[in-house]
Enzyme design. Structure first.
Site, PDB file in Angstrom:
ATOM      1  N   HIS A 208       0.795  -1.234   0.000  1.00  0.00           N
ATOM      2  CA  HIS A 208       0.000   0.000   0.000  1.00  0.00           C
ATOM      3  C   HIS A 208       0.824   1.280   0.000  1.00  0.00           C
ATOM      4  O   HIS A 208       0.264   2.368  -0.079  1.00  0.00           O
ATOM      5  CB  HIS A 208      -0.950   0.013   1.204  1.00  0.00           C
ATOM      6  CG  HIS A 208      -0.231   0.261   2.499  1.00  0.00           C
ATOM      7  ND1 HIS A 208       0.509  -0.702   3.130  1.00  0.00           N
ATOM      8  CD2 HIS A 208      -0.121   1.372   3.260  1.00  0.00           C
ATOM      9  CE1 HIS A 208       1.023  -0.200   4.244  1.00  0.00           C
ATOM     10  NE2 HIS A 208       0.667   1.056   4.343  1.00  0.00           N
TER      11      HIS A 208
HETATM   12  C1  UD1 Z   1      -2.127   5.098   6.132  1.00  0.00           C
HETATM   13  C2  UD1 Z   1      -0.824   5.590   6.757  1.00  0.00           C
HETATM   14  C3  UD1 Z   1       0.252   4.533   6.592  1.00  0.00           C
HETATM   15  C4  UD1 Z   1      -0.213   3.193   7.121  1.00  0.00           C
HETATM   16  C5  UD1 Z   1      -1.526   2.825   6.440  1.00  0.00           C
HETATM   17  C6  UD1 Z   1      -2.071   1.510   6.936  1.00  0.00           C
HETATM   18  C7  UD1 Z   1      -0.401   8.017   6.682  1.00  0.00           C
HETATM   19  C8  UD1 Z   1       0.389   9.077   6.048  1.00  0.00           C
HETATM   20  N1  UD1 Z   1      -0.340   6.811   6.117  1.00  0.00           N
HETATM   21  O1  UD1 Z   1      -1.909   4.962   4.730  1.00  0.00           O
HETATM   22  O2  UD1 Z   1       1.406   4.923   7.320  1.00  0.00           O
HETATM   23  O3  UD1 Z   1       0.773   2.218   6.862  1.00  0.00           O
HETATM   24  O4  UD1 Z   1      -2.481   3.857   6.700  1.00  0.00           O
HETATM   25  O5  UD1 Z   1      -3.226   1.142   6.226  1.00  0.00           O
HETATM   26  O6  UD1 Z   1      -1.052   8.265   7.678  1.00  0.00           O
HETATM   27  N2  UD1 Z   1      -9.275   4.491   1.964  1.00  0.00           N
HETATM   28  C9  UD1 Z   1     -10.515   3.908   1.932  1.00  0.00           C
HETATM   29  N3  UD1 Z   1     -11.086   3.542   3.114  1.00  0.00           N
HETATM   30  C10 UD1 Z   1     -10.495   3.712   4.307  1.00  0.00           C
HETATM   31  C11 UD1 Z   1      -9.219   4.306   4.336  1.00  0.00           C
HETATM   32  C12 UD1 Z   1      -8.616   4.679   3.159  1.00  0.00           C
HETATM   33  O7  UD1 Z   1     -11.100   3.720   0.888  1.00  0.00           O
HETATM   34  O8  UD1 Z   1     -11.073   3.348   5.348  1.00  0.00           O
HETATM   35  C13 UD1 Z   1      -8.614   4.855   0.693  1.00  0.00           C
HETATM   36  C14 UD1 Z   1      -8.943   6.256   0.237  1.00  0.00           C
HETATM   37  O9  UD1 Z   1      -9.018   6.236  -1.142  1.00  0.00           O
HETATM   38  C15 UD1 Z   1      -7.721   7.039   0.673  1.00  0.00           C
HETATM   39  C16 UD1 Z   1      -6.615   6.034   0.522  1.00  0.00           C
HETATM   40  O10 UD1 Z   1      -7.213   4.773   0.846  1.00  0.00           O
HETATM   41  O11 UD1 Z   1      -7.524   8.168  -0.097  1.00  0.00           O
HETATM   42  C17 UD1 Z   1      -5.428   6.280   1.405  1.00  0.00           C
HETATM   43  O12 UD1 Z   1      -5.816   6.390   2.772  1.00  0.00           O
HETATM   44  P1  UD1 Z   1      -4.900   7.255   3.786  1.00  0.00           P
HETATM   45  O13 UD1 Z   1      -5.480   7.208   5.145  1.00  0.00           O
HETATM   46  O14 UD1 Z   1      -4.623   8.593   3.195  1.00  0.00           O
HETATM   47  O15 UD1 Z   1      -3.508   6.510   3.772  1.00  0.00           O
HETATM   48  P2  UD1 Z   1      -3.116   4.959   3.716  1.00  0.00           P
HETATM   49  O16 UD1 Z   1      -2.576   4.673   2.371  1.00  0.00           O
HETATM   50  O17 UD1 Z   1      -4.227   4.102   4.220  1.00  0.00           O
END
Ligand code: UD1
Length: 366
Positions: A208
């Site tokens: 991811h």
């Molecule tokens: C975040 C953390 C990362 C951690 C990871 C574990 C930061 C900078 N990054 O990354 O360190 O390893 O979590 O999973 O805080 N999304 C969904 N549903 C959700 C959550 C996310 O659809 O419940 C999708 C959305 O499109 C979102 C993308 O995932 O834009 C990224 O989510 P985000 O929380 O920005 O970062 P992660 O890649 O999950």
């Protein structure tokens, strides 16, 4: 006098780090009052709610409902909403864990309001500032009053950054507390039956990180690696929503789904996921925490990154850094399938007692 402790959690890897700490503090009701604040950085059922159900975490007292966004949007939204909650709750201590945006936002708001901060999983450094988590780690540690460190590299890093020794505590890895507390449930999980795979006949894959999933060229490299591995052993891939979104955006979703031997499934809860890891031949990942869990379980881990903030997993654990280098990965895969594994040792203080060590320190707070 009671100490009011506010825990800030938001993203998937936070939930299992807070769980043993809350259980341990529950033993001292005269000393601590606990308030749980969920930023909702992760909000899907399988990225958040399932962890509360499986770990029997208490329902958060506050949900901030921030959701996804750019780094600035997400961090700023958490800060604005958290400040209001802190004004209402007036915590004496804020506990933040790990290195996600919720961690940094929580620490920043607390510091500006003169609230003491404890950081669990402090001191880890990848020395790669292109990683958003590295910025979060450095800034959070520069604000924290109690820095709880998982491995000895953290002590060196914090001292090099000028943190006073009296604020740094080597307490071991709290994720191992969670693993040991749930080991019986993990062993009993029926997840393998549900997806019809046999013990040791598969590897677990997770990916991811923006550096691996946010560009077409890196996803194509990943595709070729998975295709080559799937010729030799089954792959179980609980796919992160971020990666799924990127595969669709780049038009690669159909290609990944068509790889024979690759079982694509939704993100799993803690118990099912750890069962898959417990019974697998090896793990291929770019996660941080999984490098530690596999070291503890003595399962080979191939980490698809160029660096790690958890060097002990390379030095004494089961971890290898492999980037997206297909030939290195296939070479190691050959060794693993032939049973040639590197000798490993469980790091010091990864013994299930980290939460107790942390709470012993925090009980001293006046
Ligand atoms: C975040 C953390 C990362 C951690 C990871 C574990 C930061 C900078 N990054 O990354 O360190 O390893 O979590 O999973 O805080 N999304 C969904 N549903 C959700 C959550 C996310 O659809 O419940 C999708 C959305 O499109 C979102 C993308 O995932 O834009 C990224 O989510 P985000 O929380 O920005 O970062 P992660 O890649 O999950």
């Amino acid at each position: 006098m009671k100490i009011k402790v506010a825990y800030i959690i938001g993203a998937r890897p936070n939930f299992m780090k807070i769980y043993p700490l809350m259980l341990e503090m529950d033993k001292y009701p005269q000393k601590f009052k606990q308030v749980l604040i969920h930023t909702s950085q992760h909000y899907n059922n399988n990225m958040s709610r399932i962890f509360f159900e499986e770990l029997r975490l208490p329902r958060p007292n506050f949900y901030l409902g921030v959701g996804s966004g750019t780094h600035a949007e997400q961090t700023a939204r958490i800060m604005i909403r958290l400040e209001k909650v802190f004004l209402k709750v007036r915590p004496d201590l804020v506990v933040v864990v790990g290195d996600v945006n919720s961690t940094l936002a929580g620490a920043l708001v607390a510091a500006k309001m003169n609230i003491r901060i404890a950081h669990v999983e402090s001191g880890l450094r990848s020395f790669d500032r292109a990683m958003p988590e590295e910025i979060n780690r450095i800034l959070t540690d520069s604000l924290a009053d109690y820095l709880f460190v998982t491995e000895k590299s953290g002590l060196v890093n914090l001292k090099n950054e000028g943190v006073a020794s009296k604020n740094i505590y080597l307490v071991g890895d709290i994720m191992i507390d969670t693993l040991l507390l749930n080991l019986n449930k993990i062993k009993a999980s029926k997840i393998r039956d549900k997806i019809s795979i046999e013990e040791k006949k598969y590897c677990v894959f997770t990916l991811h990180r923006p550096s691996n999933v946010d560009s077409l060229s890196s996803l194509i490299q990943v595709y070729h690696i998975l295709k080559a591995i799937a010729l030799k052993i089954g792959i179980v891939y609980p796919i992160h929503p971020r990666t799924k979104k990127m595969l669709k955006a780049f038009g690669l979703w159909g290609k990944f789904k068509a790889i024979r031997g690759l079982i694509l499934i939704c993100p799993l809860g803690y118990i099912s996921f750890m069962k898959l890891v417990y019974d697998c031949r090896f793990v291929l990942t770019d996660s941080g925490g999984i490098q530690e869990e596999t070291t503890f379980l003595k399962i080979p881990c191939l980490t698809m990154r160029e660096n790690t903030e958890r060097p002990i997993t390379l030095e004494s654990g089961t971890n290898y850094l492999v980037g997206r280098n297909k030939s290195v990965i296939l070479n190691l895969l050959g060794n693993i399938l032939r049973g040639r594994l590197k000798r490993s040792r469980i790091p010091k203080l990864w013994d299930g007692k980290s939460a107790a060590r942390i709470v012993t320190v925090l009980r001293g707070i006046k």
